[in-house]
Design a protein around this motif. Structure first.
Motif: not given
Length: 240
Positions: A151-174
């Motif tokens: 669910g942290s992925d969803t948190t990040a995308v939702a915050l990026a959408a609501c804040l009008g972010a210029d970039k939304c980046q998901i850092f993983t182990d791949v």
């Protein structure tokens, strides 16, 4: 400029990895870029917490499990804020509730209803990196809720959408999204770009690199998401 960056548990598994993530965010902050970091619980913390809960009560209430499990992300957020402080960067950790994330009351698998971004915007305006605990919010009763595994992925995308972010980046182990698990299949093919529909199909077939709700939300909001490695500087995969 505003970036939202999400770091998964493996990206924060120990102090060295957590500091590497903090350095990445601090470099952006020093360039004048506003940064919101969304963090998962470190390493296998959530699995260990679930194991301990089952030792006490194998059928504990979902409400109490949410109150308990949310602590894993909150600990990561506070540690990250302290790491950024060590680097001389002002930072503040926020729980899901403090970040204004309001959900329905479906404990263990809640959906985000609304986000009040006022607190986050105030902290960003004060020059701080905001470190938000992923995977959680509060319902109409003020009770802690969790968004389901990943669910942290969803948190990040939702915050990026609501804040009008210029970039939304998901850092993983791949270092991006592949047609098959590259840790298992040496001939797995990496996508430079992938559509929302293709990503959802991969998830249906077992891919675990992104939470399905995060992809649906990105699709519905027309938000591009970059999936990349926390451990290399290789370009990642653009979703959308």
């Amino acid at each position: 400029m505003l970036y939202v960056q999400k770091y998964g548990g493996t990206s924060l598994a120990d102090a060295e990895k957590l500091m590497n993530a903090a350095r990445r965010a601090s470099e952006l902050a020093r360039q004048g870029i506003q940064v919101v970091m969304v963090v998962s619980a470190q390493g296998h913390t959530t699995d260990e917490m679930i194991r301990k809960a089952r030792e006490v009560n194998r059928r504990g209430s979902l409400r109490e499990m949410d109150a308990y499990l949310a602590a894993g992300e909150q600990m990561s957020a506070a540690l990250m804020a302290m790491a950024l402080g060590t680097l001389g960067v002002g930072a503040i950790s926020l729980t899901g509730a403090q970040a204004g994330i309001h959900t329905d009351g479906n404990h263990g698998n809640a959906r985000i209803r609304t986000i009040d971004t006022d607190r986050i915007r105030r902290e960003l305006a004060a020059g701080k990196v905001v470190v938000a605990a992923g995977f959680q919010g509060v319902d109409h009763e003020g009770d802690v809720t969790t968004l389901g595994r990943g669910g942290s992925d969803t948190t990040a995308v939702a915050l990026a959408a609501c804040l009008g972010a210029d970039k939304c980046q998901i850092f993983t182990d791949v270092d991006g999204i592949y047609d098959r698990d590259p840790r298992v299949h040496a001939d797995a093919r990496k996508f430079d770009r992938i559509s929302y529909g293709k990503m959802l199909t991969l998830i249906e077939n077992g891919a675990q690199v992104l939470h399905d709700r995060s992809v649906e939300l990105a699709r519905d909001r027309g938000l591009q998401v970059e999936v990349l490695s926390a451990f290399t500087s290789e370009p990642g995969t653009i979703l959308g």
